[in-house]
Write a protein that holds these residues in place. Structure first.
Motif, PDB file in Angstrom:
ATOM      1  N   PHE A 157       0.843  -1.193   0.000  1.00  0.00           N
ATOM      2  CA  PHE A 157       0.000   0.000   0.000  1.00  0.00           C
ATOM      3  C   PHE A 157       0.879   1.243   0.000  1.00  0.00           C
ATOM      4  N   VAL A 158       0.546   2.198  -0.876  1.00  0.00           N
ATOM      5  CA  VAL A 158       1.279   3.459  -0.951  1.00  0.00           C
ATOM      6  C   VAL A 158       0.418   4.542  -0.309  1.00  0.00           C
ATOM      7  N   ASP A 159       0.967   5.202   0.701  1.00  0.00           N
ATOM      8  CA  ASP A 159       0.246   6.276   1.386  1.00  0.00           C
ATOM      9  C   ASP A 159       0.606   7.598   0.725  1.00  0.00           C
ATOM     10  N   TYR A 160      -0.227   8.003  -0.255  1.00  0.00           N
ATOM     11  CA  TYR A 160       0.001   9.264  -0.948  1.00  0.00           C
ATOM     12  C   TYR A 160      -0.438  10.413  -0.052  1.00  0.00           C
ATOM     13  N   GLN A 161       0.421  11.395   0.113  1.00  0.00           N
ATOM     14  CA  GLN A 161       0.105  12.617   0.841  1.00  0.00           C
ATOM     15  C   GLN A 161      -0.111  13.697  -0.193  1.00  0.00           C
ATOM     16  N   ASN A 162      -1.318  14.267  -0.224  1.00  0.00           N
ATOM     17  CA  ASN A 162      -1.671  15.256  -1.235  1.00  0.00           C
ATOM     18  C   ASN A 162      -2.074  16.570  -0.581  1.00  0.00           C
ATOM     19  N   PRO A 163      -2.013  17.658  -1.356  1.00  0.00           N
ATOM     20  CA  PRO A 163      -2.383  18.953  -0.794  1.00  0.00           C
ATOM     21  C   PRO A 163      -3.831  18.983  -0.318  1.00  0.00           C
ATOM     22  N   LYS A 164      -4.089  19.845   0.638  1.00  0.00           N
ATOM     23  CA  LYS A 164      -5.446  20.109   1.114  1.00  0.00           C
ATOM     24  C   LYS A 164      -6.067  21.184   0.232  1.00  0.00           C
ATOM     25  N   ILE A 165      -7.362  21.076   0.022  1.00  0.00           N
ATOM     26  CA  ILE A 165      -8.084  22.075  -0.752  1.00  0.00           C
ATOM     27  C   ILE A 165      -8.891  22.934   0.216  1.00  0.00           C
ATOM     28  N   VAL A 166      -8.665  24.235   0.135  1.00  0.00           N
ATOM     29  CA  VAL A 166      -9.387  25.215   0.936  1.00  0.00           C
ATOM     30  C   VAL A 166     -10.369  25.930   0.005  1.00  0.00           C
ATOM     31  N   VAL A 167     -11.595  26.122   0.488  1.00  0.00           N
ATOM     32  CA  VAL A 167     -12.605  26.859  -0.277  1.00  0.00           C
ATOM     33  C   VAL A 167     -13.102  28.024   0.568  1.00  0.00           C
ATOM     34  N   GLY A 168     -13.343  29.141  -0.085  1.00  0.00           N
ATOM     35  CA  GLY A 168     -13.832  30.305   0.644  1.00  0.00           C
ATOM     36  C   GLY A 168     -14.374  31.340  -0.314  1.00  0.00           C
ATOM     37  N   SER A 169     -14.802  32.468   0.258  1.00  0.00           N
ATOM     38  CA  SER A 169     -15.449  33.499  -0.552  1.00  0.00           C
ATOM     39  C   SER A 169     -15.129  34.890  -0.052  1.00  0.00           C
ATOM     40  N   VAL A 170     -15.042  35.803  -1.015  1.00  0.00           N
ATOM     41  CA  VAL A 170     -15.130  37.220  -0.716  1.00  0.00           C
ATOM     42  C   VAL A 170     -16.623  37.511  -0.786  1.00  0.00           C
ATOM     43  N   VAL A 171     -17.220  37.741   0.372  1.00  0.00           N
ATOM     44  CA  VAL A 171     -18.675  37.914   0.480  1.00  0.00           C
ATOM     45  C   VAL A 171     -18.970  39.393   0.685  1.00  0.00           C
ATOM     46  N   THR A 172     -19.890  39.906  -0.135  1.00  0.00           N
ATOM     47  CA  THR A 172     -20.271  41.311  -0.003  1.00  0.00           C
ATOM     48  C   THR A 172     -21.760  41.432   0.276  1.00  0.00           C
ATOM     49  N   PHE A 173     -22.092  42.556   0.898  1.00  0.00           N
ATOM     50  CA  PHE A 173     -23.485  42.969   1.071  1.00  0.00           C
ATOM     51  C   PHE A 173     -23.495  44.446   0.722  1.00  0.00           C
ATOM     52  N   GLY A 174     -24.002  44.771  -0.459  1.00  0.00           N
ATOM     53  CA  GLY A 174     -23.861  46.131  -0.956  1.00  0.00           C
ATOM     54  C   GLY A 174     -22.389  46.406  -1.182  1.00  0.00           C
ATOM     55  N   GLU A 175     -21.880  47.449  -0.561  1.00  0.00           N
ATOM     56  CA  GLU A 175     -20.460  47.807  -0.689  1.00  0.00           C
ATOM     57  C   GLU A 175     -19.622  47.306   0.485  1.00  0.00           C
ATOM     58  N   LYS A 176     -20.207  46.509   1.363  1.00  0.00           N
ATOM     59  CA  LYS A 176     -19.505  46.041   2.562  1.00  0.00           C
ATOM     60  C   LYS A 176     -19.001  44.607   2.370  1.00  0.00           C
ATOM     61  N   PHE A 177     -17.917  44.281   3.089  1.00  0.00           N
ATOM     62  CA  PHE A 177     -17.263  42.984   2.999  1.00  0.00           C
ATOM     63  C   PHE A 177     -17.430  42.224   4.314  1.00  0.00           C
ATOM     64  N   LEU A 178     -17.753  40.954   4.213  1.00  0.00           N
ATOM     65  CA  LEU A 178     -17.872  40.097   5.386  1.00  0.00           C
ATOM     66  C   LEU A 178     -16.490  39.616   5.806  1.00  0.00           C
ATOM     67  N   LEU A 179     -16.118  39.909   7.045  1.00  0.00           N
ATOM     68  CA  LEU A 179     -14.852  39.441   7.608  1.00  0.00           C
ATOM     69  C   LEU A 179     -15.123  38.734   8.925  1.00  0.00           C
ATOM     70  N   CYS A 180     -14.283  37.740   9.202  1.00  0.00           N
ATOM     71  CA  CYS A 180     -14.405  36.935  10.420  1.00  0.00           C
ATOM     72  C   CYS A 180     -13.111  37.026  11.211  1.00  0.00           C
ATOM     73  N   LYS A 181     -13.223  37.304  12.508  1.00  0.00           N
ATOM     74  CA  LYS A 181     -12.050  37.329  13.384  1.00  0.00           C
ATOM     75  C   LYS A 181     -11.847  35.917  13.916  1.00  0.00           C
ATOM     76  N   ARG A 182     -10.691  35.335  13.644  1.00  0.00           N
ATOM     77  CA  ARG A 182     -10.428  33.924  13.940  1.00  0.00           C
ATOM     78  C   ARG A 182     -10.395  33.648  15.445  1.00  0.00           C
ATOM     79  N   ALA A 183     -11.097  32.599  15.843  1.00  0.00           N
ATOM     80  CA  ALA A 183     -11.099  32.152  17.238  1.00  0.00           C
ATOM     81  C   ALA A 183     -10.206  30.930  17.423  1.00  0.00           C
ATOM     82  N   ILE A 184      -9.561  30.497  16.345  1.00  0.00           N
ATOM     83  CA  ILE A 184      -8.708  29.303  16.389  1.00  0.00           C
ATOM     84  C   ILE A 184      -7.360  29.602  15.745  1.00  0.00           C
ATOM     85  N   GLU A 185      -6.391  28.786  16.077  1.00  0.00           N
ATOM     86  CA  GLU A 185      -5.089  28.870  15.410  1.00  0.00           C
ATOM     87  C   GLU A 185      -5.185  28.148  14.072  1.00  0.00           C
ATOM     88  N   PRO A 186      -4.404  28.494  13.108  1.00  0.00           N
ATOM     89  CA  PRO A 186      -3.379  29.529  13.172  1.00  0.00           C
ATOM     90  C   PRO A 186      -3.978  30.929  13.038  1.00  0.00           C
TER      91      PRO A 186
END
Length: 177
Positions: A31-60
């Motif tokens: 058995f070969v244990d392939y280690q592959n990159p992680k895929i991150v998904v996200g969005s630049v979310v707007t409401f009118g002219e404003k941007f949704l931002l989140c202050k991280r509660a976790i590391e990193p």
């Protein structure tokens, strides 16, 4: 099917037949244990002219600001994952517009797919991974307190395309790594 555990002692590092990179290979079953990159998904979310931002509660980067984003789950489309991350981090219901950018972050083995999205309604709240969330005008974004370079890239790329319906997805800035 059970996968072998690469932390067990019956694994060795070697180049498997037909490959060109050293991998963890089970000496018992091959058995070969392939280690592959992680895929991150996200969005630049707007409401009118404003941007949704989140202050991280976790590391990193706990205490720094980010876009709603996180790891794609198995059997999940990229768009569904980005919408799920917005719900989890900001209790936000979003409508995905289109793919904004694909960033490659080799030092942490990540591929990031960032979308443009709109907030369906202004009700937001901090989810378990966020200390707080907010909608911010461009001039009120705390640029020095952004968690990751790719957050800055995505915001800048959004700004370049905000009035455009058609564009090719962006990639890392030339000086981005």
């Amino acid at each position: 099917m059970n996968q072998a555990d690469p932390n067990e002692q019956n694994f060795t590092r070697k180049i498997p037949p037909g490959d060109n990179m050293e991998r963890a290979v089970c000496v018992t079953c091959g058995f070969v244990d392939y280690q592959n990159p992680k895929i991150v998904v996200g969005s630049v979310v707007t409401f009118g002219e404003k941007f949704l931002l989140c202050k991280r509660a976790i590391e990193p980067r706990r205490g720094y600001w980010t876009l709603p984003a996180g790891y794609l789950e198995l059997n999940e489309s990229a768009e569904a994952g980005a919408a799920r991350e917005a719900r989890e981090e900001a209790c936000a219901e979003i409508e995905i517009d289109r793919l904004l950018a694909v960033y490659s972050i080799p030092r942490i083995s990540q591929i990031q797919l960032m979308f443009r999205a709109r907030l369906k309604r202004p009700e937001i709240a901090a989810g378990p991974e966020s200390e707080s969330v907010g909608l911010y005008d461009w001039d009120d974004i705390s640029w020095a307190e952004l968690a990751f370079p790719s957050v800055n890239w995505a915001l800048q790329h959004y700004r370049e395309t905000k009035d455009r319906a058609d564009f090719a997805p962006f990639s890392n800035p030339v000086d981005g790594l």
